[in-house]
Design a protein around this motif. Structure first.
Motif, mmCIF file in Angstrom:
data_model
loop_
_atom_site.group_PDB
_atom_site.id
_atom_site.type_symbol
_atom_site.label_atom_id
_atom_site.label_comp_id
_atom_site.label_asym_id
_atom_site.label_seq_id
_atom_site.Cartn_x
_atom_site.Cartn_y
_atom_site.Cartn_z
ATOM 1 N N TRP A 6 0.843 -1.201 0.000
ATOM 2 C CA TRP A 6 0.000 0.000 0.000
ATOM 3 C C TRP A 6 0.879 1.252 0.000
ATOM 4 O O TRP A 6 2.041 1.225 0.414
ATOM 5 C CB TRP A 6 -0.904 0.017 1.229
ATOM 6 C CG TRP A 6 -2.061 -0.940 1.168
ATOM 7 C CD1 TRP A 6 -2.049 -2.227 0.721
ATOM 8 C CD2 TRP A 6 -3.406 -0.677 1.601
ATOM 9 N NE1 TRP A 6 -3.299 -2.793 0.835
ATOM 10 C CE2 TRP A 6 -4.148 -1.863 1.377
ATOM 11 C CE3 TRP A 6 -4.032 0.429 2.161
ATOM 12 C CZ2 TRP A 6 -5.501 -1.957 1.692
ATOM 13 C CZ3 TRP A 6 -5.381 0.345 2.474
ATOM 14 C CH2 TRP A 6 -6.103 -0.842 2.234
ATOM 15 N N TYR A 7 0.280 2.361 -0.402
ATOM 16 C CA TYR A 7 0.976 3.635 -0.329
ATOM 17 C C TYR A 7 1.097 4.133 1.104
ATOM 18 O O TYR A 7 2.084 4.761 1.489
ATOM 19 C CB TYR A 7 0.235 4.686 -1.159
ATOM 20 C CG TYR A 7 0.521 4.605 -2.638
ATOM 21 C CD1 TYR A 7 1.822 4.452 -3.118
ATOM 22 C CD2 TYR A 7 -0.509 4.691 -3.564
ATOM 23 C CE1 TYR A 7 2.083 4.383 -4.476
ATOM 24 C CE2 TYR A 7 -0.263 4.627 -4.936
ATOM 25 C CZ TYR A 7 1.044 4.479 -5.381
ATOM 26 O OH TYR A 7 1.303 4.410 -6.723
ATOM 27 N N ARG A 8 0.089 3.858 1.921
ATOM 28 C CA ARG A 8 0.042 4.386 3.286
ATOM 29 C C ARG A 8 -1.026 3.601 4.062
ATOM 30 O O ARG A 8 -1.815 2.880 3.474
ATOM 31 C CB ARG A 8 -0.312 5.873 3.277
ATOM 32 C CG ARG A 8 -1.559 6.195 2.474
ATOM 33 C CD ARG A 8 -1.761 7.676 2.234
ATOM 34 N NE ARG A 8 -2.848 7.878 1.244
ATOM 35 C CZ ARG A 8 -2.638 8.008 -0.062
ATOM 36 N NH1 ARG A 8 -1.399 7.980 -0.553
ATOM 37 N NH2 ARG A 8 -3.659 8.175 -0.895
ATOM 38 N N SER A 49 -6.768 5.403 5.911
ATOM 39 C CA SER A 49 -7.065 6.634 6.646
ATOM 40 C C SER A 49 -8.470 6.657 7.241
ATOM 41 O O SER A 49 -8.836 7.632 7.904
ATOM 42 C CB SER A 49 -6.899 7.837 5.715
ATOM 43 O OG SER A 49 -7.745 7.709 4.574
ATOM 44 N N THR A 54 1.415 0.498 7.540
ATOM 45 C CA THR A 54 1.198 0.384 6.102
ATOM 46 C C THR A 54 1.345 -1.071 5.675
ATOM 47 O O THR A 54 2.356 -1.712 5.990
ATOM 48 C CB THR A 54 2.210 1.240 5.326
ATOM 49 O OG1 THR A 54 2.081 2.602 5.733
ATOM 50 C CG2 THR A 54 1.971 1.142 3.822
ATOM 51 N N ARG A 75 2.466 -4.062 3.655
ATOM 52 C CA ARG A 75 3.582 -4.304 2.737
ATOM 53 C C ARG A 75 3.622 -5.792 2.415
ATOM 54 O O ARG A 75 4.618 -6.481 2.605
ATOM 55 C CB ARG A 75 4.905 -3.862 3.365
ATOM 56 C CG ARG A 75 4.946 -2.420 3.836
ATOM 57 C CD ARG A 75 4.917 -1.417 2.711
ATOM 58 N NE ARG A 75 6.110 -1.467 1.888
ATOM 59 C CZ ARG A 75 6.304 -0.741 0.791
ATOM 60 N NH1 ARG A 75 5.328 0.077 0.382
ATOM 61 N NH2 ARG A 75 7.410 -0.834 0.112
ATOM 62 N N ASP A 124 -5.974 4.585 -0.325
ATOM 63 C CA ASP A 124 -4.706 4.445 0.381
ATOM 64 C C ASP A 124 -3.928 3.214 -0.073
ATOM 65 O O ASP A 124 -2.749 3.075 0.263
ATOM 66 C CB ASP A 124 -4.951 4.379 1.894
ATOM 67 C CG ASP A 124 -5.524 5.672 2.439
ATOM 68 O OD1 ASP A 124 -5.089 6.742 1.972
ATOM 69 O OD2 ASP A 124 -6.418 5.619 3.309
#
Length: 316
Positions: free
Chosen positions: A113-115, A118, A125, A127, A208
């Motif tokens: 993921w980017y982050r 949210s 995050t 990974r 996200d």
């Protein structure tokens, strides 16, 4: 050189009839040149996301080949549903291939993921691509499990991930299978379906994960778009047609109706993938049969795939 000591914790109860569990033991303070012969264990694997539980059934004769099995969207935190909802442990018990069940990955699509999400307070995050293709293979290598002689299959959410992981990591995987997977997320409208499913399943925010639709991450994680990278790899794709079959008989009516609706989308994805590989001249076995989006059919798909997996890994 300092080598980490790995604690192997053994599950206390037998999850599948006829499959034994090994005695608890710690990994020796050095590389193990050969995987244990048979038995089931739960390992705690270090990762950038923190410790990840991984369930394994070791190859029956200590061989180095491995089969990774990925869960669906509702992947539980405590165990892989493959170990509780299918007969995979018993079916592969005599085979010289280690079964690898990463635990967790709830609504992650097994991607980087980017982050953090949210919308649900997620602090870490995801990974998962990094874990499955770098951290976990390196860890399992301490047991003598090959980094390069692996197969990967996934159900539902895990189906597209299995194919994209294999596409981008051809040095690791020699077979890939997707059962009722959503194999074309860039197809118009699929993002809306994914967004709704992820919000429903834990209030995860799709943006996200891969950013807005059109971000390069979407195409990178689309198995149909990346089909050319799968050329030469044995592939097995299955889907039901959304019509209940004999394996739905024990399900509640509400569950069956829901599974019918989801599978009616999965069969479209399988058909699109088949058209794409046919156009590219890439051999891929695609089976579409009666059935819905539920574990008994994925158990059946894995049973069909088993000879192909063993042959691809040289473990038959």
């Amino acid at each position: 050189m300092r080598l980490r000591t790995v604690l192997a914790v053994v599950t206390a109860a037998v999850m599948v009839s006829g499959v034994g569990f090994a005695t608890a033991r710690a990994v020796p303070p050095g590389p193990v040149l050969r995987a244990p012969a048979g038995g089931f264990e739960e390992l705690s694997v270090p990762s950038s996301m923190g410790p990840i539980k991984v369930q394994v059934q070791w190859a029956a004769r200590g061989g180095s080949a491995a089969l990774y099995l990925l869960d669906g969207l509702r992947a539980p935190a405590g165990h892989s549903q493959w170990t509780t909802d299918t007969d995979v442990l018993r079916r592969f018990a005599g085979d010289d291939v280690t079964l690898v069940f990463p635990v967790g990955g709830h609504a992650s699509f097994y991607t980087d993921w980017y982050r953090p999400s949210s919308t649900n307070g997620q602090s870490t995050t995801y990974r998962w691509e990094t874990f499955l293709t770098r951290e976990l293979p390196d860890f399992l290598a301490q047991y003598g499990v090959s980094r390069t002689n692996n197969a990967v299959v996934g159900a539902s959410m895990g189906g597209n991930a299995a194919l994209t992981l294999a596409a981008h990591h051809r040095d690791q995987f020699r077979f890939a299978g997707a059962f009722s997977g959503f194999l074309n997320p860039t197809f118009p409208g699929w993002d809306l379906t994914m967004r709704a499913a992820m919000l429903d399943e834990g209030r995860f925010n799709l943006d996200d994960m891969w950013g807005p639709v059109g971000d390069p991450a979407w195409r990178r994680n689309d198995a149909t778009v990346q089909a050319e990278l799968l050329r030469g790899l044995p592939l097995y794709i299955t889907s039901g047609n959304g019509v209940p079959g004999p394996l739905d008989a024990s399900s509640a009516v509400g569950n069956t109706v829901n599974a019918m609706g989801i599978e009616s989308l999965a069969v479209i994805a399988a058909s699109i993938f088949r058209e794409r590989t046919t156009a590219l001249g890439i051999p891929a076995r695609v089976d579409i049969t009666a059935g819905t989006h539920t574990w008994p059919y994925w158990q059946q798909s894995l049973a069909t795939a088993r000879p192909m997996i063993l042959a691809a890994l040289g473990a038959s």
